[in-house]
Design a protein around this motif. Sequence first.
Motif, short mmCIF file in Angstrom:
data_model
loop_
_atom_site.label_atom_id
_atom_site.label_comp_id
_atom_site.label_asym_id
_atom_site.label_seq_id
_atom_site.Cartn_x
_atom_site.Cartn_y
_atom_site.Cartn_z
N TYR A 79 119.62 122.74 65.12
CA TYR A 79 120.38 122.00 64.21
C TYR A 79 121.68 121.68 65.02
CZ TYR A 79 117.40 123.30 60.46
OH TYR A 79 116.26 123.31 59.50
N VAL A 80 122.21 120.27 65.02
CA VAL A 80 123.47 120.12 65.70
C VAL A 80 124.29 119.31 64.55
CG1 VAL A 80 124.56 118.63 67.59
CG2 VAL A 80 122.24 119.88 68.06
N ARG A 81 125.39 119.65 64.41
CA ARG A 81 126.38 118.91 63.22
C ARG A 81 127.67 118.34 63.99
NH1 ARG A 81 128.25 123.83 59.31
NH2 ARG A 81 129.40 125.01 60.69
N VAL A 82 128.27 117.42 63.29
CA VAL A 82 129.52 117.10 63.98
C VAL A 82 130.64 117.45 62.62
CG1 VAL A 82 130.73 114.83 64.52
CG2 VAL A 82 128.65 115.26 65.23
N LEU A 83 131.87 118.08 63.03
CA LEU A 83 132.74 118.21 61.84
C LEU A 83 133.86 117.50 62.39
CD1 LEU A 83 131.18 121.39 62.59
CD2 LEU A 83 132.57 121.53 60.65
N ALA A 84 134.81 116.96 61.51
CA ALA A 84 136.04 116.20 61.60
C ALA A 84 136.95 116.90 60.77
CB ALA A 84 135.93 114.74 60.99
N TYR A 85 138.09 117.32 61.47
CA TYR A 85 139.12 118.21 60.87
C TYR A 85 140.47 117.50 60.62
CZ TYR A 85 136.43 121.77 62.72
OH TYR A 85 135.32 122.80 63.20
N ASP A 86 140.91 117.78 59.21
CA ASP A 86 142.00 117.06 58.95
C ASP A 86 143.10 117.79 58.67
OD1 ASP A 86 144.17 115.48 57.50
OD2 ASP A 86 142.88 115.33 55.86
N ALA A 87 144.13 117.95 59.43
CA ALA A 87 145.41 118.91 59.41
C ALA A 87 146.79 118.21 58.68
CB ALA A 87 145.77 119.12 60.85
N SER A 88 146.50 117.16 57.97
CA SER A 88 147.44 116.52 57.43
C SER A 88 148.50 117.19 56.27
CB SER A 88 147.11 115.20 56.84
OG SER A 88 146.40 115.27 55.85
N LEU A 89 147.70 118.23 55.66
CA LEU A 89 148.28 118.98 54.67
C LEU A 89 148.99 120.04 55.15
CD1 LEU A 89 145.64 118.50 51.91
CD2 LEU A 89 147.69 117.23 52.00
N GLY A 90 149.10 120.43 56.36
CA GLY A 90 149.62 121.51 56.87
C GLY A 90 148.70 122.57 57.22
N ARG A 91 147.33 122.44 57.06
CA ARG A 91 146.46 123.46 57.11
C ARG A 91 145.01 122.57 57.60
NH1 ARG A 91 147.31 122.98 52.03
NH2 ARG A 91 145.76 122.13 50.53
N GLN A 92 144.15 123.35 58.64
CA GLN A 92 143.13 122.60 59.10
C GLN A 92 141.90 122.86 57.86
OE1 GLN A 92 141.96 122.94 63.32
NE2 GLN A 92 140.07 123.77 62.50
N THR A 93 141.41 121.62 57.55
CA THR A 93 140.39 121.54 56.48
C THR A 93 139.31 120.58 57.07
OG1 THR A 93 141.31 119.45 55.29
CG2 THR A 93 141.83 122.10 54.36
N THR A 94 138.13 120.88 56.90
CA THR A 94 136.96 120.21 57.02
C THR A 94 136.87 118.79 56.48
OG1 THR A 94 135.52 122.03 57.76
CG2 THR A 94 134.55 120.08 57.51
N ALA A 95 137.16 117.55 56.99
CA ALA A 95 137.08 116.38 56.11
C ALA A 95 135.62 115.94 56.00
CB ALA A 95 138.11 115.53 56.64
N MET A 96 134.87 116.05 56.99
CA MET A 96 133.49 115.49 57.05
C MET A 96 132.71 116.40 58.06
SD MET A 96 132.42 111.66 58.37
CE MET A 96 133.46 111.48 59.45
#
Length: 139
Positions: A79-96
Motif C-alpha cells: 500500500y502506498v499513501r500520500v500525506l499532507a501536513y498542516d503546521a499553521s496552528l503551531g503543531r503538525q497535523t495531517t490535513a490530507m
Amino acid sequence: MYLRYGAFSYLPPLTDDEIAAQVRYALLKGWPVSIEHSTDPHPRNIYWEMWGLPLFDLDEPDGVMAEINACRSTFPEHYVRVLAYDASLGRQTTAMQFLVQRPGTEADLVLTRTEGNDRTQRYGVVVRRSDSPGPNDGG
C-alpha cells in the motif's frame, strides 16, 4: 476485501492526473507532502515506512509524482499513501491522506470476539491474506 482508507476511499482509484491535482492543491495550501508504504493494513497501524524525507520546498507536483512512481516501482505489492501536513496552528497535523497504490491481493480483516467472565466481551482484528483459509473457510 477492498480496504477503505483515507480521503477518496469510496471513489474509484485515482489516476495519476487526479493524484497530481490533489498534490498541487496541498502544495498551494503550503502543506508539505510525504510518501509512505506498508504491507500491514491493520487499522491501528498508523506508522508506515517513509519513502525518503517529507518533500518540503516544492512548488509543483512533478517532483512528488516522480517519488510516488519510484516508490510504486520499488514496492509493487505494498500500500502506498500520500500525506499532507498542516503546521499553521503551531503543531503538525495531517490535513490530507489518500492511497495511491494497492497490492494485487488485499488482506482480509477479520473481527474476532472473545467472551469472558461477567459477560465481558473483547474484540480484536486479525489480518489474513485473502488466499489463506480462515476459521470459517474450513482452515
